[in-house]
Enzyme design. Structure first.
Site, PDB file in Angstrom:
ATOM      1  N   ARG A  96       0.847  -1.190   0.000  1.00 40.19           N
ATOM      2  CA  ARG A  96       0.000   0.000   0.000  1.00 40.19           C
ATOM      3  C   ARG A  96       0.876   1.231   0.000  1.00 40.19           C
ATOM      4  NH1 ARG A  96      -3.747  -2.282  -1.415  1.00 40.19           N
ATOM      5  NH2 ARG A  96      -5.843  -2.429  -0.546  1.00 40.19           N
ATOM      6  N   GLU A 119      -1.982   7.966  -4.125  1.00 37.58           N
ATOM      7  CA  GLU A 119      -2.268   7.564  -5.508  1.00 37.58           C
ATOM      8  C   GLU A 119      -3.718   7.904  -5.883  1.00 37.58           C
ATOM      9  OE1 GLU A 119      -1.269   3.367  -4.878  1.00 37.58           O
ATOM     10  OE2 GLU A 119      -3.368   2.853  -5.214  1.00 37.58           O
ATOM     11  N   HIS A 145      -0.794   0.415  -9.650  1.00 37.48           N
ATOM     12  CA  HIS A 145      -1.580  -0.454  -8.748  1.00 37.48           C
ATOM     13  C   HIS A 145      -2.277  -1.581  -9.526  1.00 37.48           C
ATOM     14  CE1 HIS A 145      -3.710  -0.454  -4.589  1.00 37.48           C
ATOM     15  NE2 HIS A 145      -3.645  -1.679  -5.087  1.00 37.48           N
TER      16      HIS A 145
HETATM   17  C1  8YV Z   1      -7.187  -3.932  -5.801  1.00 32.37           C
HETATM   18  C2  8YV Z   1      -5.605  -4.403  -3.849  1.00 32.37           C
HETATM   19  O1  8YV Z   1      -7.024  -3.866  -7.174  1.00 32.37           O
HETATM   20  O2  8YV Z   1      -6.799  -6.297  -3.146  1.00 32.37           O
HETATM   21  C3  8YV Z   1      -6.172  -5.313  -2.818  1.00 32.37           C
HETATM   22  O3  8YV Z   1      -5.972  -5.048  -1.625  1.00 32.37           O
HETATM   23  O4  8YV Z   1      -4.863  -3.549  -3.568  1.00 32.37           O
HETATM   24  C4  8YV Z   1      -5.949  -4.571  -5.290  1.00 32.37           C
HETATM   25  O5  8YV Z   1      -6.027  -5.934  -5.598  1.00 32.37           O
HETATM   26  C5  8YV Z   1      -7.569  -2.554  -5.342  1.00 32.37           C
HETATM   27  O6  8YV Z   1      -7.524  -2.353  -3.984  1.00 32.37           O
HETATM   28  C6  8YV Z   1      -8.969  -2.219  -5.859  1.00 32.37           C
HETATM   29  O7  8YV Z   1      -9.985  -2.548  -4.984  1.00 32.37           O
END
Ligand code: 8YV
Length: 325
Positions: free
Chosen positions: A240, A269, A287
């Protein structure tokens, strides 16, 4: 029977919307805009369920303003966009999408480790710019993956999938640090050795971050931690934004106190720290850790299945807090 009302906070595969429409009245986000908190609250009026992604924040203010809301299904394994304590207090169910994206996200993590160590983005830009006129002995010479030491900070499901790739596929020595140490049998299976965070920073040739974001992990990698790393080391963040102090990292890359970084996530972001855009020794992706079509479909279906289970009185596949029903 009155159908439950569900809000889709972002666009998603039409088949998933269609599946929900069989049992619920569904409001979609036709332009796939990221709504402001005020707009999200307005659209949530009279809705009992919401399908969210990481860009949709469900906090105490939203909960207070949306008394009909009973379940929030996040299409993500990470849920730092949820105030889970506030949701539990308000008896609102939270769900996420673990497991279905583990291997896909580990693949991207490994791709970034390799692209970063072997300077793939930098060398591609060079080629595209028409600068390749001759071969030279040290042109884009980077560091090795095979046989090197892979450091993993955060050893949950995705961390373990990366450890397996490193140890079993590339003959890497795997060291890790985590809040809690793994069972000896699991450590043995992935040939991973538990070390302190300080030793992890000092010993890793390639360090990858796979820990959840929280107040405790905010800036887990800042100027002091970067200074402990080898000058030849690479850093990869697929966890993150906010876990790395991006300003400190941009400076370390500029001053070459570490060799290179690979980043899939960023503080604030989709904005990216300008210092990171200026340095050549960083691979940047927007991401996309879980972005394979099969993984994204599985995530969307799992989030929808949680909503369907809730409204049909079935047990929830992947609940994050107690079910108040
Ligand atoms: C997602 C992510 O694409 O699952 C997670 O925690 O970071 C990613 O797989 C993103 O958060 C969209 O919801």
């Amino acid at each position: 029977m009155i159908k439950p009302r569900i809000l889709m906070a972002r666009a998603v595969f039409p088949e998933v919307v269609a599946k929900l429409e069989q049992v619920a009245e569904v409001e979609i986000n036709p332009d796939d805009r990221v709504w402001s908190q005020a707009e999200l609250i307005e659209r949530l009026q009279g809705k009992q369920g919401v399908f969210t992604t990481g860009s949709d924040r469900i906090d105490a203010a939203v909960l207070q303003a949306c008394p009909d809301l009973r379940i929030c299904a996040n299409m993500a394994v990470g849920y730092n966009n949820f105030d889970l304590a506030a949701m539990t207090a308000a008896k609102v169910v939270a769900t996420n999408t673990p497991d279905v994206l583990t291997e896909t996200t580990a693949d991207l993590g490994f791709a970034l480790i390799m692209a970063t160590a072997r300077r793939m983005a930098e060398s591609e830009h060079f080629l595209r710019a028409g600068l390749w006129t001759k071969w030279s002995y040290d042109m884009f010479a980077g560091s090795d993956i095979h046989g090197s030491t892979l450091g993993i900070l955060g050893m949950g499901r995705i961390g373990q999938a990366i450890a397996r790739r490193g140890a079993l596929g590339f003959g890497m020595q795997v060291i890790y640090h985590n809040r809690s140490r793994l069972e000896p049998a699991i450590e043995q299976e992935m040939r991973a050795r538990y070390v302190s965070k300080d030793d992890l920073l000092a010993q890793a040739d390639h360090l990858i971050l796979v820990l959840p974001y929280s107040a405790q992990s905010h800036h887990a990698i800042g100027a002091a931690e970067l200074a402990r790393m080898k000058p030849s080391a690479t850093l990869v963040n697929i966890a993150r934004g906010g876990i790395v102090d991006d300003a400190a990292l941009a400076l370390a890359l500029k001053n070459r106190t570490i060799a290179a970084a690979g980043l899939d996530v960023f503080e604030g972001e989709p904005s990216v720290h300008p210092g990171l855009l200026e340095v050549p020794n960083v691979v940047l992706t927007p991401h996309i850790g879980s972005a394979s079509i099969p993984a994204r479909k599985a995530m969307a279906h799992l989030a929808a299945d949680n909503l369907l289970a809730f409204f049909s009185g079935q047990p929830l596949p992947t609940a994050l807090n107690p079910d108040p029903r």
